[in-house]
Design a protein around this motif. Structure first.
Motif, short mmCIF file in Angstrom:
data_model
loop_
_atom_site.label_atom_id
_atom_site.label_comp_id
_atom_site.label_asym_id
_atom_site.label_seq_id
_atom_site.Cartn_x
_atom_site.Cartn_y
_atom_site.Cartn_z
N PRO B 148 0.81 -1.22 0.00
CA PRO B 148 0.00 0.00 0.00
C PRO B 148 0.84 1.28 0.00
O PRO B 148 0.45 2.28 -0.59
CB PRO B 148 -0.81 -0.12 1.30
CG PRO B 148 -0.91 -1.58 1.53
CD PRO B 148 0.38 -2.16 1.04
N GLN B 151 1.74 1.85 -3.45
CA GLN B 151 0.54 2.26 -4.19
C GLN B 151 0.25 3.74 -3.99
O GLN B 151 0.02 4.47 -4.95
CB GLN B 151 -0.68 1.46 -3.69
CG GLN B 151 -0.74 0.05 -4.24
CD GLN B 151 -1.99 -0.68 -3.76
OE1 GLN B 151 -2.46 -0.46 -2.65
NE2 GLN B 151 -2.52 -1.56 -4.58
N THR B 152 0.28 4.17 -2.70
CA THR B 152 -0.11 5.55 -2.44
C THR B 152 1.01 6.54 -2.77
O THR B 152 0.74 7.64 -3.23
CB THR B 152 -0.53 5.73 -0.97
OG1 THR B 152 0.47 5.15 -0.14
CG2 THR B 152 -1.84 5.06 -0.66
N ALA B 155 2.41 4.86 -7.14
CA ALA B 155 1.42 4.63 -8.21
C ALA B 155 0.43 5.79 -8.33
O ALA B 155 0.06 6.18 -9.43
CB ALA B 155 0.69 3.33 -7.96
N MET B 156 0.01 6.34 -7.19
CA MET B 156 -0.99 7.39 -7.27
C MET B 156 -0.38 8.75 -7.62
O MET B 156 -1.10 9.70 -7.89
CB MET B 156 -1.80 7.48 -5.97
CG MET B 156 -2.78 6.30 -5.87
SD MET B 156 -3.65 6.16 -4.32
CE MET B 156 -4.87 7.43 -4.48
N PRO B 159 1.96 8.93 -13.06
CA PRO B 159 0.91 8.43 -13.94
C PRO B 159 1.26 7.12 -14.64
O PRO B 159 0.37 6.35 -14.98
CB PRO B 159 0.73 9.55 -14.96
CG PRO B 159 1.29 10.76 -14.33
CD PRO B 159 2.37 10.31 -13.40
N ALA B 160 2.55 6.86 -14.86
CA ALA B 160 2.91 5.65 -15.59
C ALA B 160 2.56 4.39 -14.82
O ALA B 160 2.29 3.34 -15.41
CB ALA B 160 4.41 5.66 -15.88
N PHE B 161 2.54 4.50 -13.50
CA PHE B 161 2.25 3.31 -12.69
C PHE B 161 0.77 3.26 -12.34
O PHE B 161 0.14 4.28 -12.10
CB PHE B 161 3.08 3.33 -11.40
CG PHE B 161 4.54 3.10 -11.63
CD1 PHE B 161 4.99 1.87 -12.09
CD2 PHE B 161 5.46 4.10 -11.39
CE1 PHE B 161 6.35 1.65 -12.30
CE2 PHE B 161 6.81 3.90 -11.60
CZ PHE B 161 7.26 2.67 -12.06
N LYS B 162 0.28 2.03 -12.28
CA LYS B 162 -1.10 1.84 -11.88
C LYS B 162 -1.13 1.27 -10.47
O LYS B 162 -0.22 0.53 -10.08
CB LYS B 162 -1.80 0.87 -12.83
CG LYS B 162 -2.12 1.50 -14.18
CD LYS B 162 -3.15 0.69 -14.93
CE LYS B 162 -2.75 -0.74 -15.07
NZ LYS B 162 -3.04 -1.40 -16.29
N VAL B 163 -2.17 1.61 -9.74
CA VAL B 163 -2.31 1.11 -8.38
C VAL B 163 -2.40 -0.41 -8.38
O VAL B 163 -1.82 -1.09 -7.53
CB VAL B 163 -3.58 1.74 -7.75
CG1 VAL B 163 -4.09 0.91 -6.61
CG2 VAL B 163 -3.29 3.14 -7.29
N ALA B 164 -3.12 -0.95 -9.32
CA ALA B 164 -3.27 -2.40 -9.41
C ALA B 164 -3.67 -2.78 -10.82
O ALA B 164 -4.11 -1.94 -11.59
CB ALA B 164 -4.33 -2.86 -8.42
#
Lengths: 541, 306
Positions: B148, B151-152, B155-156, B159-164
Motif C-alpha cells: 500500500p 501504491q499511495t 502509483a498514485m 501516472p505511468a504506474f497503476k495502483v493495481a
C-alpha cells in the motif's frame, strides 16, 4: 553495459510517454465501456448453480428473466423476456406473454420450452442447485424436487403455446413479478445446455457457460473471461431492446481487496467500486463528495441466539436484555460509519410494509430483564462466547457488542473468531452460544426475511420455532387482499421479535464510489441495477 | 551427475506422494466442506453434489480413486467452488505468478547480492551497518505495509504506474519490488556471511599480497565461493516466489496462483487445494535440484558428492 543502458532508456521513455495519458476510466468512457468492481472471482455464470451477489451482477448483464428491474424505482416490474403478464383474481395463476422478438444471442427464439426446461432443470435435485427453493412458489415444485413425483407435468408451469406461459402457484403470491427478477427464475438456453451435457438435464459442469459456448438472452453477451483478472461483456445486437442499451460493454474486475479497489478508483482505473471500507468513508466524503454514495440496502444484521443451549434456552427475557443493551446509534456512528440504520425489527421497512419498533436501546430496561431472566447478580452470568467470522469488520463489531454488554449489563462475553467455513459450520450445527450474522433479502417482500425462521429451516440456525408464527406465514399465502396480507406478516414479525431468536442490530447500507460520468445508476434497495439503462457521459468542462 | 539427478528425481516422486497423501487426509479433517455456504443447501442438493464429485464414498476409496485418476489421466478434477477444471485454473494462473516471481527474484538479486558483497568488503563500516539495518527492515516489514505504501506514494503520484492490475510490463514493477524486498534482505545477509568467510581465507590474502586489484579479487576469487549460501537459499525461495503470494497478488490485483491457495482452504475446495499443493511440491523438488546442481558447479568440492 549497453543492454542495461538500452533497457533503462526504454523504461524511461515508456515512463515519460505514459505521463499525462488519459486514465483507464477516461478511455473507457470514450469507448462506452463501464468498469465495475465485482469483489471476487464468480463461482460460475449458470444462474441455476450459483447463489451470490457478485454472480448475480454478472448474470443480470447476460440474461433476462420474465420481468426486470426498473432503473430507479423499487418494486416496479418492467418487461423482460415477457412483454406483458397478468394474474387471476387471487394471484394464484399468472400468465406471461413472451415477446416473439425475444431471441437468444445465437438467433434462436426464446420460447416457453426454454422456461419449462429451465424450471425442470433447477428443480431436478440431482443437478445440485443450491437455490431451488426460490421456485417452490410454483404449485407442486417442492414435491417434484423432493422426488415425491417424477412427473414434471404435476408442477404448475405449463406452455399454452410457444409464447404463452402459465404458472400456477402454491398460494396467493401478489409479488410474483418481483420473484421472477431473481436469476434462479431466468431461462437457460435449452438447445445449448443439452448440446454440452450430452442431452442430459442434470449435468452441472458441462461447460456451456464458457466463452465461445455461452448463449444468453440479456442486453450483453460474454466477450472474455480471465480468472481473477476480468470478465468482459459486450452489447448484444440481437437483444429485443438493443436501442435502449447505451453501453458498448462492461468490464467486471474481481478485486478482493477493498482497499486496493478504493485506490484503483482514486487512480482512475474503474467507474464503480463494489464497496468502500469503513476506514475510507471519511476520506472519501471529504475528498470525493460527489462520487461517494451510501444507500439503503435490503439486508439486516443480527446476532443469533442458540436457543437450544443455556442460558438462552426458554429465556426470551434474557435474550431481550441483551438486545436492549446494544446502543445501535453509537455502533453505527463510531464503528461502521456507513450511514446504516438501527434495526428495530427484522424486516427493513420498504414499500407499504410498516416495521414495528420492537427493540431499541434501553439499558435500564435491559438490566431489569437480565434480573428477571435469572441473573440479578451479573457475576453469576455464565462464561459464554460470541461466535464471529475472522474478518476485520466482524471483529470490531463483536468488540463493540462485548463492550456494551459489559458496560450496560455488567456481564462478560468472550469473542470466538473462526475462519469463514468453520464459522458457518459451527452455526449450522448449533455449536455456539451467540453468533454474529446477517441476511440479505432476495426480493422485495417481507417473507424474504420471515420464511427463514420456520422450524428446521436450513437458514434458521438457532433451534427456535413457533407454531403460531408458522401458521400466520401459511395464512398470508392464502390472503387475497395485499393490504391484509401485509398485516398478517406484520403479526408474524411481532411474534418473532417478542421471542427474539436473534437480536437485530442494523439495516445495511451499500457504500461505494461512483464516477460522476456514470448516468442512470439510481439507488435501489436490492442493489440489482439493470445495466441496460446505464450510460457514460463525459462531464461538461 | 546423471545418476545423481535420477536419484533425486526418484526421491522427489516419493516426496510428492507423501505430500499428496498427507494433504489429502489433513484437508478431510477440516470442519465443513465445499458445500457449506452462507445460505443453507437442501439435503437433496448436498447429496447430489457429493455424488457428483465422488465425495459420497469413504476416505480411503476417494483417495485411491483420485490418486489413480491423477496418475493414469493426470486429472486433478473439477473445482466445486469455481466450476472449472483445476488444471485449467492452474494453467491460467501460473504465468502471472511466474512473471511476478521472476521479477521479484531479479529485484532480490539486484539489491541483495551487491549489498551483501559491499557490506562484507566494508565490514563494520557505516555502509555495512546501514545495509544490514536495511536488511533487517526488509525482513521485518510485511508486504501488506510495503504494497500500500508503494501504491499511495508512487502509483498514485506517477501516472505511468497503476495502483493495481496486470496488463503491461510496467504493472510488474511495484508488485515485484514488494515481493522481492524480503528475499533481498535475506540474500544481503547470506551473501555478507558467505563473503566474509571466503575473504578470511589464505588464498584471498595471497591474491592481495601478489597485488591483484581488489575488484578482481572480489569478482574472480571470492564471489563464486561467497555466493554458495545464497544459491542454496535461492532454490526454495524462487519456488516460493513463483508459486504465488496471496498478499501481494491481492494488493496489486495480480491474477496469479497465490489466491487459489487461500481460497481453496477457506472454501474447503479440496480439488483446487490439492492441485495447488502438488504444483508447489513439484516446483520445490525441481528447483531444489537445480539449486544443488548450481552449487556443485560453483563449489568443486561438492562435485565429488554428485
Amino acid at each position: 553495459m549497453r543492454v542495461p543502458a538500452i533497457l533503462f532508456l526504454a523504461f524511461l521513455t515508456a515512463l515519460i510517454v505514459s505521463c499525462g495519458e488519459k486514465t483507464a476510466a477516461d478511455r473507457a468512457v470514450e469507448d462506452g465501456i463501464l468498469i465495475v468492481g465485482n469483489s471476487s472471482e464468480p463461482k460460475g455464470l449458470d444462474g441455476q448453480l450459483v447463489t451470490g451477489v457478485l454472480e448475480s451482477n454478472l448474470i443480470r448483464a447476460l440474461f433476462e428473466g420474465l420481468c426486470t428491474e426498473h432503473p430507479s424505482k423499487d418494486g416496479v416490474a418492467m418487461p423482460g423476456a415477457a412483454k406483458k403478464w397478468k394474474a387471476n383474481d387471487d394471484f394464484t395463476v399468472w400468465t406471461f406473454d413472451l415477446g416473439e422478438d425475444r431471441v437468444w444471442s445465437d438467433g434462436v427464439p426464446v420460447t416457453t420450452k426454454d422456461f419449462l426446461f429451465s424450471f425442470q432443470r433447477i428443480l431436478t435435485a440431482t443437478l445440485g442447485s443450491e437455490y431451488s427453493e426460490m421456485l417452490f412458489y410454483i404449485k407442486g415444485a417442492e414435491e417434484f424436487y423432493k422426488g415425491e413425483t417424477t412427473d414434471f407435468s404435476t408442477v404448475g408451469a405449463k406452455a399454452i403455446d410457444d409464447y404463452t406461459l402459465e404458472i400456477a402457484l402454491r398460494g396467493s403470491i401478489p409479488f410474483l413479478p418481483e420473484i421472477t427478477k431473481h436469476y434462479t427464475w431466468y431461462p437457460v438456453p435449452r438447445h445449448v445446455v443439452l448440446k454440452h451435457s450430452g442431452g442430459k438435464i442434470d449435468v452441472p459442469f458441462s461447460g456451456w457457460t464458457k466463452p465461445g459456448n455461452i448463449v444468453s438472452n440479456g442486453p450483453f453477451t460474454l466477450k472474455s473471461w480471465r480468472i481473477n483478472d476480468h470478465i468482459e461483456v459486450e452489447k448484444n445486437p440481437r437483444y429485443w431492446d438493443a436501442a435502449t442499451v447505451k453501453l458498448n460493454g462492461i468490464r467486471f474486475l474481481p478485486v478482493v481487496n477493498s482497499y486496493t479497489e478504493a485506490r484503483m478508483f482514486f487512480d482512475g482505473l474503474m467507474h464503480i467500486t463494489y464497496t468502500l471500507p469503513p476506514e475510507f468513508i471519511p476520506y472519501a466524503n471529504n475528498n470525493y463528495p460527489d462520487e461517494t454514495r451510501s444507500e439503503l440496502y435490503l439486508a439486516t444484521k443480527f446476532v443469533r441466539f442458540n436457543v437450544e443451549r443455556e442460558p438462552f434456552k426458554d429465556n426470551p427475557k434474557l435474550r431481550r436484555a441483551l438486545a436492549l443493551a446494544i446502543d445501535r446509534e453509537s455502533l453505527i456512528e463510531n464503528v461502521l460509519q456507513g450511514g446504516q440504520k438501527p434495526a428495530y425489527g427484522m424486516v427493513p421497512p420498504f414499500g407499504n410494509y410498516q416495521t414495528e419498533r420492537a427493540v431499541e436501546f434501553n439499558p435500564e430496561e435491559a438490566r431489569r430483564l437480565l434480573a428477571e431472566g435469572g441473573f440479578s447478580d451479573p457475576k453469576t452470568f455464565p462464561r459464554i462466547k460470541l461466535l464471529t467470522a475472522d474478518r476485520d469488520v466482524s471483529k470490531r463489531i463483536a468488540e463493540a457488542y462485548q463492550g456494551m454488554w459489559k458496560e450496560h449489563l455488567g456481564i462478560h462475553i468472550d469473542i470466538e473468531q473462526k475462519e469463514w467455513t468453520s464459522y458457518l459450520n459451527a452455526m449450522t450445527r448449533l455449536e455456539y452460544d451467540l453468533a454474529d450474522s446477517g441476511w440479505v433479502g432476495d426480493y422485495l417482500d417481507p417473507t424474504t426475511f420471515l420464511d427463514m425462521w420456520i422450524k428446521d429451516g436450513g437458514n434458521n440456525r438457532t433451534g427456535w420455532s413457533n407454531d403460531e408464527f408458522e401458521k400466520l406465514l401459511k395464512q398470508s399465502e392464502h390472503e387475497r387482499d395485499p393490504v391484509e396480507r401485509l398485516k398478517i406478516l406484520q403479526k408474524s414479525e411481532r411474534i418473532l421479535m417478542s421471542e427474539l431468536p436473534a437480536l437485530t442490530v442494523y439495516w445495511y447500507t451499500t457504500n461505494y464510489l461512483i464516477d460522476t460520468r456514470v448516468k442512470g445508476w439510481s439507488p435501489l434497495l436490492l442493489n440489482n441495477h439493470p445495466y441496460k439503462w446505464v450510460s457514460l457521459e463525459p462531464n461538461p468542462d | 551427475m546423471i545418476r545423481f539427478i535420477f536419484k533425486r528425481l526418484l526421491q522427489g516422486l516419493l516426496v510428492l506422494f507423501v505430500l499428496y497423501t498427507l494433504s489429502f487426509f489433513l484437508i478431510k479433517t477440516l470442519p465443513g466442506d465445499a458445500f457449506t455456504g452462507e445460505r443453507a443447501i437442501s439435503e437433496e442438493a448436498v447429496e447430489a453434489l457429493k455424488k457428483r464429485f465422488g465425495l459420497d464414498r469413504n476416505w480411503i476409496t476417494q483417495y485411491a480413486l483420485r490418486l489413480r485418476r491423477l496418475i493414469v489421466n493426470q486429472d486433478l478434477g473439477v473445482s466445486p467452488k469455481k466450476n472449472r477444471e483445476v488444471s485449467m485454473i492452474l494453467r491460467q494462473s501460473f504465468p502471472p505468478s511466474a512473471i511476478l516471481g521472476l521479477n521479484a527474484l531479479l529485484v532480490a538479486c539486484a539489491i541483495g547480492i551487491p549489498l551483501g558483497v559491499f557490506s562484507a568488503v566494508n565490514k563494520n563500516s557505516w555502509f555495512d551497518y546501514a545495509a544490514m539495518g536495511f536488511a533487517m527492515i526488509g525482513i521485518c516489514v510485511a508486504a501488506f505495509i510495503i504494497g500500500p505504501l508503494l501504491q499511495t506514494q508512487i502509483a498514485m503520484r506517477v501516472p505511468a504506474f497503476k495502483v493495481a492490475g496486470w496488463e503491461n510490463p510496467l504493472d510488474w514493477i511495484l508488485p515485484a519490488i514488494t515481493l522481492g524486498l524480503a528475499p533481498a534482505a535475506y540474500l544481503a545477509r547470506l551473501t555478507r556471511g558467505g563473503m566474509l568467510e571466503i575473504l578470511n581465507q589464505d588464498f584471498v590474502r595471497t591474491a592481495h599480497a601478489k597485488g591483484v586489484p581488489p575488484l578482481t579479487v572480489i569478482w574472480r576469487h571470492t564471489l563464486r565461493g561467497g555466493l554458495i549460501p545464497s544459491v542454496a537459499f535461492l532454490g526454495p525461495a524462487f519456488a516460493a516466489l513463483i508459486s504465488g503470494s496471496f498478499v501481494v497478488e491481492t494488493i496489486f490485483q495480480v491474477p496469479g496462483m497465490g489466491r487459489h491457495f487461500i481460497d481453496g482452504t477457506i472454501d474447503r475446495d479440496e480439488f483446487l487445494l490439492l492441485g495447488c499443493v502438488l504444483y508447489f511440491g513439484i516446483l520445490i523438488v525441481i528447483l531444489n535440484l537445480v539449486s544443488d546442481i548450481i552449487q556443485a558447479l560453483l563449489n568443486p568440492r561438492l562435485r565429488d558428492s554428485l
